[in-house]
Scaffold this motif. Structure first.
Motif: not given
Length: 217
Positions: A133-144, A52-56
């Motif tokens: 959908e196809n996206i740029d994953t960089n913003p999702y890798k950034a916090w990690n 519950d929340g966010e994790a990589c």
């Protein structure tokens, strides 16, 4: 025998994050305000955790035991990969971003669909439809990787992120400013004063911070 069924729970606070190593080698990076429930020792058939929340996730390969991430809106099944799961970005849905490798999504009623790297999917609590959908994953890798990346973010959504991370209350004195969009990249562990000044310069708003409350005019 009781130890084999024992579970652990990790909870991160609003301004904290945590790296976790599970017993079979899988590593997880929990974002702030996240709860992870996991077996102290996985069984011989599968590896299942609840989020519950966010994790990589950086899942250790194991051909005999699939890895499952259960959420309130559906389940992610992985096949050896790196992916991001967020149950908080959209109410009633789980957002899944596949960075590399292979995973499938399983709805509450058991419908399964594969994803490809570079895609974002939404699992909905009250629907069997899976939106991909196809996206740029960089913003999702950034916090990690220790960065904030805001791509065309409404100011109210951006301030919600900062309020959690820096422990501030946010007040919009002018509600119209809430919908101003902002794009920028910042050091996640950087100085808040400098970050707010950069936002001021780009958006042409006035921001004050007294250490407890951020006010936007």
């Amino acid at each position: 025998k009781s130890f084999e069924n024992a579970k652990g729970t990790l909870v991160t606070c609003d301004d904290k994050e945590c790296w976790v190593a599970l017993d079979e080698g899988t590593r997880l990076h929990l974002n702030y305000n996240t709860t992870l429930t996991y077996p102290i020792k996985f069984n011989d058939n599968n590896r299942t955790v609840t989020l519950d929340g966010e994790a990589c996730f950086f899942v250790a390969k194991d051909s005999k035991r699939p890895f499952y991430v259960k959420t309130n809106n559906g389940t992610i099944k992985e096949y050896g990969t790196n992916f991001d799961v967020n149950t908080r970005s959209t109410a009633g849905s789980t957002e899944v971003v596949l960075i590399e490798g292979s995973i499938s999504l399983i709805t509450q009623k058991g419908k399964e669909q594969m994803m490809s790297p570079g895609q974002k999917a939404m699992l909905h609590k009250d629907s069997e439809n899976i939106n991909i959908e196809n996206i740029d994953t960089n913003p999702y890798k950034a916090w990690n990787e220790g960065r904030f990346v805001f791509e065309d973010y409404p100011l109210c959504k951006l301030m919600d992120v900062l309020s959690h991370w820096y422990g501030r209350k946010v007040i919009f004195e002018n509600k119209d400013k809430c919908n101003i969009h902002f794009t920028g990249t910042f050091d996640r562990y950087g100085n808040l004063k400098e970050l707010l000044k950069a936002i001021e310069n780009v958006t042409d708003v006035k921001i004050t911070d007294d250490g407890n409350t951020i006010e936007i005019y």
